[in-house]
Design an enzyme around this catalytic site. Sequence first.
Site, PDB file in Angstrom:
ATOM      1  N   CYS A  45       0.481   3.029   3.065  1.00 51.21           N
ATOM      2  CA  CYS A  45       0.816   2.938   4.445  1.00 51.21           C
ATOM      3  C   CYS A  45       2.776   2.548   3.882  1.00 51.21           C
ATOM      4  CB  CYS A  45       0.693   1.451   4.475  1.00 51.21           C
ATOM      5  SG  CYS A  45      -0.614   1.281   4.124  1.00 51.21           S
ATOM      6  N   CYS A  52       0.925  -1.123   0.391  1.00 49.87           N
ATOM      7  CA  CYS A  52       0.632  -0.210   0.074  1.00 49.87           C
ATOM      8  C   CYS A  52       0.845   1.169  -0.071  1.00 49.87           C
ATOM      9  CB  CYS A  52      -1.012  -0.108   1.495  1.00 49.87           C
ATOM     10  SG  CYS A  52      -1.984   1.745   1.518  1.00 49.87           S
TER      11      CYS A  52
END
Length: 466
Positions: free
Chosen positions: A395, A392
């Site tokens: 992230c 991600c």
Amino acid sequence: MSRGARRAGAGRGTAAVRLLVTLSLLPGVVEAQVTGVLDDCLCDVDSIDKFNTFKIFPKMKKLQERDYFRYYKVNLKRPCPFWAEDGHCSIKDCHVEPCPESKIPVGIKAGSSNKYLKEANNTKELEDCEQANKLGAINSTLSNQSKEAFIDWARYDDSQDHFCELDDERSPTAQYVDLLLNPERYTGYKGPSAWRVWNSIYEENCFKPRSVYRPLNPLAPSRGEDDGESFYTWLEGLCLEKRVFYKLISGLHASINLHLCANYLLEETWGKPSWGPNIKEFKRRFDPVETKGEGPRRLKNLYFLYLIELRALSKVAPYFERSIVDLYTGNVEDDADTKTLLLDIFQDTKSFPMHFDEKSMFAGDKKGAKSLKEEFRLHFKNISRIMDCVGCDKCRLWGKLQTQGLGTALKILFSEKEIQKLPENSPSKGFQLTRQEIVALLNAFGRLSTSIRELQNFKVLLQHSR
């Protein structure tokens, strides 16, 4: 937590004291209150809570809104160096959403000065990019004029040994990201891909033998129900340095999880998301019953990590107190205000009476201490490389920033002699920080400060849920 708080482990130079964990059993809700004195240092949780709430958190929030600290250059396209990537997250909040060139606002008109020079520049402040603030999608847009101002921050070639694998800011795939437009929050990224990253961090880089299994590891085979007894028996037998290493990683993990719980997508109506604290998610990650006592230990490590980075800020203050250091953005008045605020925060960090004593680490015979310190550094540097395996992008962004921030804090703690020798009116060859390191250091500590503040909010929410 059926067996109470763990006794402090043996290790040279430690001042270990048992952590008291008070559990208040409520109808349908179990509240974990972490209190008392932390292991491996002489500081209590209540003192940290008060210090953070009334001194640090409000000022850190303001500092992170300043132009110098809101823009972070990062390469989110570096390939994972350890395993074949299984594709990036397809969830919309995980993706990079750069602004189209036509929508880039006029920014700071900067000359060829660097972060150490003070040059008047009467330009207006950077404007936010309005087109990319979509469900927190990453906005990597800055104006061309602003990029000219930032080039000088990337020119310094740091000869110090880094605790992190730094991104090459000159890479064509490196981008400036507005952190305010891309807050850290729950994106939906989870499952085997996320587990694999954390499993690699804990299992391969925390000095742990494969025969010892970390509590609640979803990828580990079933080892019976000992509530982590064997793991913590092993941990308590480590030397101080290796025990500290594990606590730092665990504390970082806990802090990230707190951010996700506090900024959770609660609902989405007609394309308008509603973000806020998710008590159920918080209990799943930290409740002493649901985590079999592991939650309070993780929160304890969060406080320990806070102390480590707090200590680093107090030690690096002389670097920024020199007149030569200017947090340069091109706006002289704004830059002066930013430095004043930063120095004010440094004064607060130096006033804290119960700092962690880093001199107790690597204090054995010189040869053994040097070897252990290098092993410590290389393990942490490897963890920073693992951040490029996060699927991600959102992230990955915050994982890289917070890892680099902690790595910079460690670099500071073990460069005390070099910092003491800094010249007042010229750059030092013995110790330097790049702008990338400075931004990561302060934003990472800001994240920890926010975590502790959010933990207080969850305690209140749990009390109200009676």
